[in-house]
Design an enzyme around this catalytic site. Structure first.
Site, PDB file in Angstrom:
ATOM      1  N   GLU A 249       8.894  -3.133   0.945  1.00 16.70           N
ATOM      2  CA  GLU A 249       9.533  -2.223   1.921  1.00 16.70           C
ATOM      3  C   GLU A 249       9.115  -2.732   3.293  1.00 16.70           C
ATOM      4  OE1 GLU A 249      11.602   0.091   1.344  1.00 16.70           O
ATOM      5  OE2 GLU A 249      11.382   0.419  -0.794  1.00 16.70           O
ATOM      6  N   CYS A 283       9.610   2.630  10.495  1.00 16.85           N
ATOM      7  CA  CYS A 283      10.443   1.509  10.027  1.00 16.85           C
ATOM      8  C   CYS A 283      11.916   1.794  10.281  1.00 16.85           C
ATOM      9  CB  CYS A 283      10.189   1.234   8.554  1.00 16.85           C
ATOM     10  SG  CYS A 283      10.433   2.675   7.491  1.00 16.85           S
TER      11      CYS A 283
HETATM   12  P1  NAD Z   1       1.465  -5.358   8.161  1.00 17.88           P
HETATM   13  O1  NAD Z   1       2.461  -6.187   7.418  1.00 17.88           O
HETATM   14  O2  NAD Z   1       0.674  -5.978   9.223  1.00 17.88           O
HETATM   15  O3  NAD Z   1       0.385  -4.730   7.150  1.00 17.88           O
HETATM   16  C1  NAD Z   1       0.775  -3.951   6.031  1.00 17.88           C
HETATM   17  C2  NAD Z   1      -0.340  -3.983   4.988  1.00 17.88           C
HETATM   18  O4  NAD Z   1      -0.457  -5.320   4.470  1.00 17.88           O
HETATM   19  C3  NAD Z   1      -1.732  -3.625   5.509  1.00 17.88           C
HETATM   20  O5  NAD Z   1      -2.412  -2.870   4.513  1.00 17.88           O
HETATM   21  C4  NAD Z   1      -2.383  -4.990   5.698  1.00 17.88           C
HETATM   22  O6  NAD Z   1      -3.797  -4.940   5.631  1.00 17.88           O
HETATM   23  C5  NAD Z   1      -1.808  -5.746   4.509  1.00 17.88           C
HETATM   24  N1  NAD Z   1      -1.809  -7.199   4.628  1.00 17.88           N
HETATM   25  C6  NAD Z   1      -1.885  -7.958   5.759  1.00 17.88           C
HETATM   26  N2  NAD Z   1      -1.814  -9.280   5.434  1.00 17.88           N
HETATM   27  C7  NAD Z   1      -1.689  -9.344   4.083  1.00 17.88           C
HETATM   28  C8  NAD Z   1      -1.552 -10.421   3.152  1.00 17.88           C
HETATM   29  N3  NAD Z   1      -1.527 -11.697   3.553  1.00 17.88           N
HETATM   30  N4  NAD Z   1      -1.436 -10.134   1.838  1.00 17.88           N
HETATM   31  C9  NAD Z   1      -1.432  -8.841   1.414  1.00 17.88           C
HETATM   32  N5  NAD Z   1      -1.555  -7.774   2.236  1.00 17.88           N
HETATM   33  C10 NAD Z   1      -1.686  -8.027   3.563  1.00 17.88           C
HETATM   34  O7  NAD Z   1       2.289  -4.086   8.669  1.00 17.88           O
HETATM   35  P2  NAD Z   1       1.788  -2.922   9.628  1.00 17.88           P
HETATM   36  O8  NAD Z   1       1.653  -3.499  11.004  1.00 17.88           O
HETATM   37  O9  NAD Z   1       0.641  -2.216   8.986  1.00 17.88           O
HETATM   38  O10 NAD Z   1       3.047  -1.918   9.574  1.00 17.88           O
HETATM   39  C11 NAD Z   1       4.143  -2.002  10.434  1.00 17.88           C
HETATM   40  C12 NAD Z   1       5.338  -2.648   9.736  1.00 17.88           C
HETATM   41  O11 NAD Z   1       5.611  -1.961   8.513  1.00 17.88           O
HETATM   42  C13 NAD Z   1       6.608  -2.549  10.563  1.00 17.88           C
HETATM   43  O12 NAD Z   1       7.310  -3.763  10.504  1.00 17.88           O
HETATM   44  C14 NAD Z   1       7.417  -1.450   9.844  1.00 17.88           C
HETATM   45  O13 NAD Z   1       8.809  -1.516  10.052  1.00 17.88           O
HETATM   46  C15 NAD Z   1       7.017  -1.685   8.428  1.00 17.88           C
HETATM   47  N6  NAD Z   1       7.219  -0.482   7.627  1.00 17.88           N
HETATM   48  C16 NAD Z   1       8.211  -0.473   6.696  1.00 17.88           C
HETATM   49  C17 NAD Z   1       8.473   0.684   5.954  1.00 17.88           C
HETATM   50  C18 NAD Z   1       9.568   0.721   4.922  1.00 17.88           C
HETATM   51  O14 NAD Z   1       9.584   1.645   4.112  1.00 17.88           O
HETATM   52  N7  NAD Z   1      10.483  -0.228   4.917  1.00 17.88           N
HETATM   53  C19 NAD Z   1       7.699   1.826   6.178  1.00 17.88           C
HETATM   54  C20 NAD Z   1       6.686   1.783   7.142  1.00 17.88           C
HETATM   55  C21 NAD Z   1       6.447   0.618   7.855  1.00 17.88           C
END
Ligand code: NAD
Length: 483
Positions: A249, A283
């Site tokens: 997502e 998002c």
């Molecule tokens: P992010 O991708 O930086 O981090 C998300 C999660 O992934 C965190 O728990 C982080 O620690 C982990 N992570 C980071 N690097 C990783 C790796 N290499 N392998 C596995 N896990 C890893 O996102 P964010 O900044 O926390 O959130 C914002 C983003 O999330 C925005 O782009 C937003 O649109 C998106 N988002 C999408 C939805 C949806 O349902 N589509 C909902 C909420 C947020």
């Protein structure tokens, strides 16, 4: 834990195999409104990951053989205890995310609703062939141990959606919160672990290296990830090495298309709220507003009035609509985008100050900002800002506006605003996105699948389609008479 048990919000542990687990080192989050440190939380190591995965594998055979009804009853008990702790959860969500207390209340109410209603869904067997000789039935079986990787923007709701989807389908789940917002997630699983058998629900908080430890682990069967498209691609590449099942997502760059016959009295506040709520850190926030040229000026005037009236400030104040940006890194990214306003000559008709923080005693605040008709290829149109800044764009031809809307690599959601429902539906159907709305932009229900097209995701959450992502399809062939 009984339904009347209240939680201690001062100390935080991982939960491994049903027990609180400490770590040698700890770290802490920052309250984005005050920049004060929050309590210490664990930093999980590879050994902790191995221990949690082993406990999950040991718990899986018995857990996967429980009935859907037994699992639903436990999820409801889990939600009962979470509900009793509403005040503590809402307060912590405000403190760790910086979102306004009214928005945190919405997140909490959705958490309970989605938890209970997802658990009430069932993935039924389907008889696809029923001939004189054979029946061929499509059934679904639990996968094993899953990792639920959660972002910082709606941590309580998103962790609950991943967790309950995994549990109700008979899987064991390890929750990994964002390092920015581990607190409510650690307490959520503390509650769950007091209700489910040991190893079925676990949580590991840690640093930036923890996500890859989970996606690389050979004994994890499924990764359910919510976060940015950038990280989602890394998660998918990592999961490919062991052919883990993945649901992604990811980010969005949602459009709202306002037609010349839209009801502006209803459309302007709805679209503006969905652009600026949570400082645009949602998002499926509205991130591009395309307004028909015949109503562009009145729409713009009403939108500016709305944005000027938004109360930004202390998220704990119940009259605040918009709090700060969640963390210093995201603040820096949004500020960098704001610095383009002057460089690129964009017309900021409200807000636009890249240094709003200077006017505040503390906190990562940015003013709601509207850019008037920037070029279609500018960054503010092409990228997901994930901050309180939105471009307003003018259109006159339906084919052109659809082409512009679909020119994005993202495809999470989109909406069409018109009093002519037939016209709106015709346009909405042509949006390349996972959710298309008419005269609304935020309708989500536990029964209805949610997810992204193109770079906004892979697979779906919610609905039976979302639950099937936590299961392996099996086609079962049975002869009618013995051979
Ligand atoms: P992010 O991708 O930086 O981090 C998300 C999660 O992934 C965190 O728990 C982080 O620690 C982990 N992570 C980071 N690097 C990783 C790796 N290499 N392998 C596995 N896990 C890893 O996102 P964010 O900044 O926390 O959130 C914002 C983003 O999330 C925005 O782009 C937003 O649109 C998106 N988002 C999408 C939805 C949806 O349902 N589509 C909902 C909420 C947020």
């Amino acid at each position: 834990m009984t339904a009347s048990a209240t939680l201690d919000w001062t100390s935080y542990n991982n939960t491994i195999n049903g027990r609180a687990a400490k770590t040698a080192t700890t770290r802490h989050g920052i309250n984005p409104a005050t920049e004060e440190p929050l309590p210490e939380v664990p930093v999980a190591t590879q050994d902790d990951v191995d221990a949690a995965v082993a406990a999950g594998r040991a718990a899986f055979p018995a857990w996967s053989r429980t009935s859907w009804d037994e699992r639903e009853a436990l999820v409801n008990k889990f939600m009962d205890v979470v509900e009793v702790n509403q005040a503590g959860f809402v307060d912590m969500v405000v403190k760790e995310t910086g979102k306004a207390v009214s928005t945190a209340g919405m997140e909490f109410a959705s958490t309970i609703k989605f938890g209970r209603e997802l658990a009430a869904l069932r993935v039924e067997d389907k008889v696809l062939v029923d001939s004189a000789e054979m029946t061929g039935t499509l059934r679904h079986v639990s996968l094993g141990v899953g990792a639920a990787i959660v972002p910082w923007n709606w941590p309580l709701l998103l962790a609950t959606i991943h967790l309950v989807s995994g549990l109700i389908t008979g899987n064991c789940v390890i929750v990994k919160p964002s390092p920015f917002t581990p607190y409510a997630n650690l307490k959520l699983v503390e509650v769950a672990a007091s209700i489910f058998p040991p190893g079925v629900v676990q949580v590991l908080s840690g640093g930036d290296d923890l996500g890859p430890m989970l996606t690389e682990h050979p004994d994890i069967d499924k990764v359910s990830f919510t976060g940015s498209s950038f990280t989602g691609k890394k998660v998918m590449a990592s999961c490919a090495r062991t052919l883990k099942r993945v649901t992604l997502e990811l980010g969005g760059n949602d459009v709202a298309i306002v037609c010349d016959d839209a009801d502006l009295v209803k459309a302007v506040p709805a679209i503006a709220t969905m652009a600026f709520l949570s400082s645009g850190q949602i998002c499926m926030a509205v991130k591009r507003i395309y307004v028909h040229e015949k109503v562009y000026e009145p729409f713009k005037a009403a939108l500016v009035d709305f944005a000027k009236a938004i109360k930004m400030g202390d998220p704990e104040d119940p009259t605040t609509l918009v709090g700060p940006i969640q963390n210093a890194m995201q603040y820096g990214k949004v500020q960098e985008l704001f610095s383009e306003i002057k460089k690129e000559g964009w017309n900021a008709i409200v807000g636009g100050d890249p240094d709003a923080r200077a006017a505040q005693p503390k906190g990562y605040y940015m003013h709601p900002t509207i850019i008037d008709n920037p070029p279609p290829d500018s960054r503010i149109v092409q990228e997901e800002p994930f901050g309180p800044i939105v471009p307003l764009l003018k259109w006159s031809d339906e084919e052109d506006v659809l082409a512009d809307a679909n020119a994005s690599k993202m495809g999470l959601g989109g909406s069409v605003w018109s009093e002519d429902t037939e016209r709106a539906v015709r346009l909405a159907k042509r949006l390349e996105c996972g959710s298309a709305w008419v005269n609304s932009h935020f309708h989500l229900e536990p029964r209805v699948p949610f997810g992204g097209a193109k770079s906004s995701g892979l697979g779906r959450s919610l609905g039976t389609l979302g639950l099937e992502g936590w299961m392996e399809p099996q086609s079962l062939w049975v002869p009618k008479a013995s051979m």
